[in-house]
Design a protein around this motif. Structure first.
Motif, PDB file in Angstrom:
ATOM      1  N   PRO A  17      32.791  36.656  29.151  1.00 54.53           N
ATOM      2  CA  PRO A  17      31.782  37.640  29.532  1.00 54.53           C
ATOM      3  C   PRO A  17      30.984  37.159  30.751  1.00 54.53           C
ATOM      4  CG  PRO A  17      30.881  36.214  27.845  1.00 54.53           C
ATOM      5  CD  PRO A  17      32.286  35.697  28.134  1.00 54.53           C
ATOM      6  N   THR A  18      30.229  38.044  31.368  1.00 48.85           N
ATOM      7  CA  THR A  18      29.114  37.570  32.198  1.00 48.85           C
ATOM      8  C   THR A  18      27.846  37.854  31.393  1.00 48.85           C
ATOM      9  OG1 THR A  18      28.658  39.616  33.426  1.00 48.85           O
ATOM     10  CG2 THR A  18      30.358  38.120  34.316  1.00 48.85           C
ATOM     11  N   LEU A  19      26.872  36.957  31.526  1.00 50.14           N
ATOM     12  CA  LEU A  19      25.591  37.098  30.829  1.00 50.14           C
ATOM     13  C   LEU A  19      24.508  37.244  31.882  1.00 50.14           C
ATOM     14  CD1 LEU A  19      25.954  34.380  28.022  1.00 50.14           C
ATOM     15  CD2 LEU A  19      26.714  36.772  28.016  1.00 50.14           C
ATOM     16  N   GLU A  20      23.745  38.301  31.747  1.00 50.75           N
ATOM     17  CA  GLU A  20      22.751  38.651  32.766  1.00 50.75           C
ATOM     18  C   GLU A  20      21.361  38.395  32.198  1.00 50.75           C
ATOM     19  OE1 GLU A  20      24.134  39.531  35.599  1.00 50.75           O
ATOM     20  OE2 GLU A  20      26.163  39.719  34.769  1.00 50.75           O
ATOM     21  N   VAL A  69      36.199  26.869  36.816  1.00 50.71           N
ATOM     22  CA  VAL A  69      34.927  27.037  37.499  1.00 50.71           C
ATOM     23  C   VAL A  69      34.043  27.831  36.543  1.00 50.71           C
ATOM     24  CG1 VAL A  69      33.775  27.985  39.543  1.00 50.71           C
ATOM     25  CG2 VAL A  69      36.155  27.168  39.713  1.00 50.71           C
ATOM     26  N   SER A  70      32.943  27.217  36.084  1.00 48.10           N
ATOM     27  CA  SER A  70      32.086  27.889  35.103  1.00 48.10           C
ATOM     28  C   SER A  70      30.986  28.679  35.795  1.00 48.10           C
ATOM     29  CB  SER A  70      31.459  26.858  34.156  1.00 48.10           C
ATOM     30  OG  SER A  70      32.473  26.242  33.400  1.00 48.10           O
ATOM     31  N   VAL A  71      30.851  29.933  35.409  1.00 50.31           N
ATOM     32  CA  VAL A  71      29.807  30.798  35.966  1.00 50.31           C
ATOM     33  C   VAL A  71      29.088  31.485  34.818  1.00 50.31           C
ATOM     34  CG1 VAL A  71      31.086  31.195  38.110  1.00 50.31           C
ATOM     35  CG2 VAL A  71      31.358  32.802  36.194  1.00 50.31           C
ATOM     36  N   ARG A  72      27.987  32.156  35.144  1.00 46.26           N
ATOM     37  CA  ARG A  72      27.234  32.841  34.106  1.00 46.26           C
ATOM     38  C   ARG A  72      27.085  34.337  34.395  1.00 46.26           C
ATOM     39  NH1 ARG A  72      24.393  31.124  29.769  1.00 46.26           N
ATOM     40  NH2 ARG A  72      22.638  32.447  29.179  1.00 46.26           N
ATOM     41  N   THR A  73      26.684  34.677  35.588  1.00 46.92           N
ATOM     42  CA  THR A  73      26.411  36.092  35.902  1.00 46.92           C
ATOM     43  C   THR A  73      27.556  36.700  36.731  1.00 46.92           C
ATOM     44  OG1 THR A  73      25.335  35.582  37.997  1.00 46.92           O
ATOM     45  CG2 THR A  73      23.941  35.538  36.043  1.00 46.92           C
ATOM     46  N   ALA A  74      27.513  38.034  36.843  1.00 41.76           N
ATOM     47  CA  ALA A  74      28.520  38.741  37.645  1.00 41.76           C
ATOM     48  C   ALA A  74      28.450  38.319  39.119  1.00 41.76           C
ATOM     49  CB  ALA A  74      28.319  40.258  37.522  1.00 41.76           C
ATOM     50  N   ILE A  75      27.224  38.147  39.607  1.00 47.23           N
ATOM     51  CA  ILE A  75      27.058  37.747  41.011  1.00 47.23           C
ATOM     52  C   ILE A  75      27.684  36.369  41.239  1.00 47.23           C
ATOM     53  CG2 ILE A  75      25.359  37.179  42.804  1.00 47.23           C
ATOM     54  CD1 ILE A  75      25.133  40.096  42.305  1.00 47.23           C
ATOM     55  N   PHE A 100      25.804  46.218  34.503  1.00 44.09           N
ATOM     56  CA  PHE A 100      24.411  46.253  34.958  1.00 44.09           C
ATOM     57  C   PHE A 100      23.739  44.917  34.676  1.00 44.09           C
ATOM     58  CE2 PHE A 100      25.506  50.655  34.195  1.00 44.09           C
ATOM     59  CZ  PHE A 100      24.891  51.346  35.233  1.00 44.09           C
ATOM     60  N   ARG A 101      22.703  44.617  35.422  1.00 41.27           N
ATOM     61  CA  ARG A 101      21.867  43.442  35.147  1.00 41.27           C
ATOM     62  C   ARG A 101      20.410  43.867  35.235  1.00 41.27           C
ATOM     63  NH1 ARG A 101      23.477  43.028  40.455  1.00 41.27           N
ATOM     64  NH2 ARG A 101      21.781  42.897  41.975  1.00 41.27           N
ATOM     65  N   PRO A 102      19.530  43.154  34.510  1.00 44.67           N
ATOM     66  CA  PRO A 102      18.102  43.446  34.654  1.00 44.67           C
ATOM     67  C   PRO A 102      17.696  43.281  36.119  1.00 44.67           C
ATOM     68  CG  PRO A 102      18.462  42.084  32.728  1.00 44.67           C
ATOM     69  CD  PRO A 102      19.783  42.146  33.469  1.00 44.67           C
ATOM     70  N   ARG A 103      16.874  44.212  36.599  1.00 50.16           N
ATOM     71  CA  ARG A 103      16.471  44.161  38.011  1.00 50.16           C
ATOM     72  C   ARG A 103      15.873  42.800  38.355  1.00 50.16           C
ATOM     73  NH1 ARG A 103      15.661  47.430  42.198  1.00 50.16           N
ATOM     74  NH2 ARG A 103      15.840  49.398  41.107  1.00 50.16           N
ATOM     75  N   ARG A 125      22.894  48.126  39.035  1.00 51.92           N
ATOM     76  CA  ARG A 125      24.340  48.016  38.989  1.00 51.92           C
ATOM     77  C   ARG A 125      24.806  46.658  39.501  1.00 51.92           C
ATOM     78  NH1 ARG A 125      27.751  52.554  38.722  1.00 51.92           N
ATOM     79  NH2 ARG A 125      29.814  51.661  38.511  1.00 51.92           N
ATOM     80  N   ASN A 126      25.739  46.044  38.811  1.00 51.50           N
ATOM     81  CA  ASN A 126      26.399  44.855  39.333  1.00 51.50           C
ATOM     82  C   ASN A 126      27.532  45.277  40.262  1.00 51.50           C
ATOM     83  OD1 ASN A 126      25.249  42.429  38.472  1.00 51.50           O
ATOM     84  ND2 ASN A 126      26.158  42.601  36.427  1.00 51.50           N
ATOM     85  N   PRO A 127      27.957  44.385  41.150  1.00 50.61           N
ATOM     86  CA  PRO A 127      29.142  44.706  41.945  1.00 50.61           C
ATOM     87  C   PRO A 127      30.350  44.860  41.024  1.00 50.61           C
ATOM     88  CG  PRO A 127      28.549  42.383  42.185  1.00 50.61           C
ATOM     89  CD  PRO A 127      27.427  43.044  41.439  1.00 50.61           C
ATOM     90  N   ASP A 128      31.265  45.759  41.375  1.00 45.30           N
ATOM     91  CA  ASP A 128      32.559  45.820  40.693  1.00 45.30           C
ATOM     92  C   ASP A 128      33.476  44.861  41.446  1.00 45.30           C
ATOM     93  OD1 ASP A 128      35.218  46.460  39.865  1.00 45.30           O
ATOM     94  OD2 ASP A 128      34.475  48.369  39.095  1.00 45.30           O
ATOM     95  N   ILE A 129      33.657  43.687  40.887  1.00 45.14           N
ATOM     96  CA  ILE A 129      34.363  42.603  41.590  1.00 45.14           C
ATOM     97  C   ILE A 129      35.784  43.037  41.928  1.00 45.14           C
ATOM     98  CG2 ILE A 129      35.155  40.204  41.427  1.00 45.14           C
ATOM     99  CD1 ILE A 129      32.853  39.786  39.342  1.00 45.14           C
ATOM    100  N   LEU A 130      36.462  43.603  40.954  1.00 45.92           N
ATOM    101  CA  LEU A 130      37.857  43.995  41.145  1.00 45.92           C
ATOM    102  C   LEU A 130      37.990  45.113  42.169  1.00 45.92           C
ATOM    103  CD1 LEU A 130      40.777  43.556  40.240  1.00 45.92           C
ATOM    104  CD2 LEU A 130      40.360  45.190  38.378  1.00 45.92           C
TER     105      LEU A 130
END
Ligand code: C5P
Length: 219
Positions: A17-20, A69-75, A100-103, A125-130
């Motif tokens: 997942p991504t966690l926001e 590569v460990s990440v947390r958020t969509a960004i 979506f992520r909290p503003r 809105r988060n970016p749609d990476i794909l």
């Protein structure tokens, strides 16, 4: 299976997942164990690929020989992927990216107020990476694979995703079998055809997906 049919290729796989963040101790996220993406990473490595696994927070060990590569958020996930894109022959987006992520994330832990019965958190809105990868791709590289988890009209939704996100293959999963378990059941949707796998292990499904990726790389 012994084949090393992916040697010489670099495959980037996103998983989990991504966690926001809402505040330092809370987040918004998707349900995702990461198991499908990790199974693909493991099999791709065993089939000879260089594997980059861009992973959200999950409770899984990195498969042998895989560069995690460990990440947390969509960004963060988008940044990790786009910065490695020039190396990649294929990108398989198995991650459950939060739409979506909290503003803004509060700096301190949010407190409930006396008498407060509702709370509004503004989301952006988060970016749609794909979709961004599909839109910026010039030519046939990297091969792009997406997932579609739906509860209804599975194949139609996958076909729409194939076209709007401009990808080569969409793996359509039914939400009722996709999560947490060892097994999965999917329909592989490409521009030219669709193939249902029946109920198979996540490792067997990983191989079916990689067979398609291999064919697309040879094309
Ligand atoms: O639009 P939907 O979320 O159903 O699409 C799922 C596919 O798109 C998955 O492959 C997922 O990893 C990818 N995706 C993405 N960035 C998002 C949302 C989904 O790359 N913000």
């Amino acid at each position: 299976r012994e084949t090393r049919d992916l040697s010489g290729h670099t495959v980037l796989i996103s998983a989990g997942p991504t966690l926001e963040p809402v505040d330092p101790v809370r987040f918004l996220g998707n349900r995702s164990s990461g198991r499908m993406g990790y199974a693909i990473a493991e099999r791709a490595r065993q089939r000879g690929a260089r594997v980059i696994l861009v992973s959200g927070p999950v409770a899984l060990a990195a498969p042998q020989g895989v560069e995690r590569v460990s990440v947390r958020t969509a960004i963060e996930m988008q940044e990790a992927i786009t910065s490695r894109l020039p190396d990649c022959d294929a990108v398989i987006m198995a991650a459950a990216v939060a739409d979506f992520r909290p503003r803004e994330a509060a700096v301190h832990k949010l407190k409930k107020l006396e008498g407060e019965e509702t709370r509004v958190i503004e989301l952006v809105r988060n970016p749609d990476i794909l979709a961004d990868l599909g839109a910026s791709r010039r030519g046939a590289r990297p091969v792009l694979v997406g997932f579609a988890v739906e509860t209804e009209n599975l194949v139609a939704a996958a076909r729409t995703k194939l076209e709007t996100k401009k990808v080569d293959l969409v793996v359509a999963n039914h939400a009722s079998v996709a999560f947490e378990g060892d097994d999965n059941e999917a329909t592989l949707v490409t521009r030219d055809d669709e193939e249902s796998t029946g109920r198979v292990s996540k490792h067997a499904l990983a191989d079916r997906i990689l067979d398609r990726v291999h064919a697309l790389l040879e094309r």
